[in-house]
Design a protein around this motif. Sequence first.
Motif, PDB file in Angstrom:
ATOM      1  N   HIS A 174     -35.986  36.246  14.574  1.00 11.19           N
ATOM      2  CA  HIS A 174     -35.220  35.025  14.322  1.00 11.19           C
ATOM      3  C   HIS A 174     -33.686  35.228  14.810  1.00 11.19           C
ATOM      4  CE1 HIS A 174     -38.094  33.063  11.860  1.00 11.19           C
ATOM      5  NE2 HIS A 174     -38.203  34.498  10.993  1.00 11.19           N
ATOM      6  N   SER A 175     -33.482  34.055  15.740  1.00 11.83           N
ATOM      7  CA  SER A 175     -32.486  34.503  16.552  1.00 11.83           C
ATOM      8  C   SER A 175     -31.066  33.840  15.796  1.00 11.83           C
ATOM      9  CB  SER A 175     -32.621  33.576  17.965  1.00 11.83           C
ATOM     10  OG  SER A 175     -31.394  33.486  18.637  1.00 11.83           O
ATOM     11  N   ARG A 176     -29.960  34.276  16.374  1.00 16.49           N
ATOM     12  CA  ARG A 176     -28.588  33.474  15.960  1.00 16.49           C
ATOM     13  C   ARG A 176     -28.825  32.078  16.195  1.00 16.49           C
ATOM     14  NH1 ARG A 176     -24.772  36.343  19.338  1.00 16.49           N
ATOM     15  NH2 ARG A 176     -26.764  36.416  20.740  1.00 16.49           N
ATOM     16  N   THR A 177     -27.960  31.205  15.623  1.00 19.69           N
ATOM     17  CA  THR A 177     -28.173  29.741  15.921  1.00 19.69           C
ATOM     18  C   THR A 177     -27.728  29.671  17.433  1.00 19.69           C
ATOM     19  OG1 THR A 177     -25.681  29.586  15.355  1.00 19.69           O
ATOM     20  CG2 THR A 177     -27.569  29.167  13.632  1.00 19.69           C
ATOM     21  N   LEU A 178     -28.085  28.790  18.147  1.00 18.20           N
ATOM     22  CA  LEU A 178     -27.707  28.418  19.741  1.00 18.20           C
ATOM     23  C   LEU A 178     -25.899  28.152  19.654  1.00 18.20           C
ATOM     24  CD1 LEU A 178     -28.115  27.865  22.250  1.00 18.20           C
ATOM     25  CD2 LEU A 178     -28.524  25.414  21.830  1.00 18.20           C
ATOM     26  N   ALA A 179     -25.452  27.482  18.704  1.00 17.44           N
ATOM     27  CA  ALA A 179     -23.846  27.487  18.632  1.00 17.44           C
ATOM     28  C   ALA A 179     -23.454  28.803  18.747  1.00 17.44           C
ATOM     29  CB  ALA A 179     -23.644  26.823  17.369  1.00 17.44           C
ATOM     30  N   ARG A 180     -23.847  29.751  18.014  1.00 14.18           N
ATOM     31  CA  ARG A 180     -23.231  31.364  17.819  1.00 14.18           C
ATOM     32  C   ARG A 180     -23.604  31.959  19.062  1.00 14.18           C
ATOM     33  NH1 ARG A 180     -18.884  32.812  15.335  1.00 14.18           N
ATOM     34  NH2 ARG A 180     -18.889  34.025  17.312  1.00 14.18           N
ATOM     35  N   ILE A 181     -24.896  31.898  19.699  1.00 10.84           N
ATOM     36  CA  ILE A 181     -25.013  32.369  21.008  1.00 10.84           C
ATOM     37  C   ILE A 181     -24.045  31.974  22.012  1.00 10.84           C
ATOM     38  CG2 ILE A 181     -26.850  32.293  22.810  1.00 10.84           C
ATOM     39  CD1 ILE A 181     -28.981  32.480  20.411  1.00 10.84           C
TER      40      ILE A 181
END
Length: 163
Positions: free
Chosen positions: A60-67
Amino acid sequence: SAPLSALVVDGDVVGQRLALDPPLETAAQFRRMLRKHGITTGRVVVGQASASATVLAEVHSRTLARILVDMDHDSENFVAEMLLKELGAEESAAGTTVAGSAVVVRALAGAGIPLAGVHIADGSGLSLDDRTTARARGGAARRLGILSRQGRERPANQGPHPR
């Protein structure tokens, strides 16, 4: 330069060189690690897994905003390239730089950003073929609320500030 791929290990660097076929090299590295731990495998091929394939892991990736914040802060060019390709994949089913660039151009045009003289050749902005204009940058800055209509920079507490 080597082709970019979302399936990579260690930024596509193998020894002292870039992988010529990133997905194949990544699969080969995975195979070597499995064999090192006594797990036998079949041959390494690139393609799409069958519908009946067993899922080995899920991440599970970090949120797109965090990326996006981290990408911008750390100047992660590889991430920028992959995000552009992902835009292309999501909007046109072609995960390519050209498809992603077309998505960005449509979004900018839809936001009223003047695009005369603008060319998006890659996601990182490092290509010598990338072109932008002061008018496009100013339009984007105004659209994002960074510049006022009079062209003055807004105080940091009045506009978007990701960090």
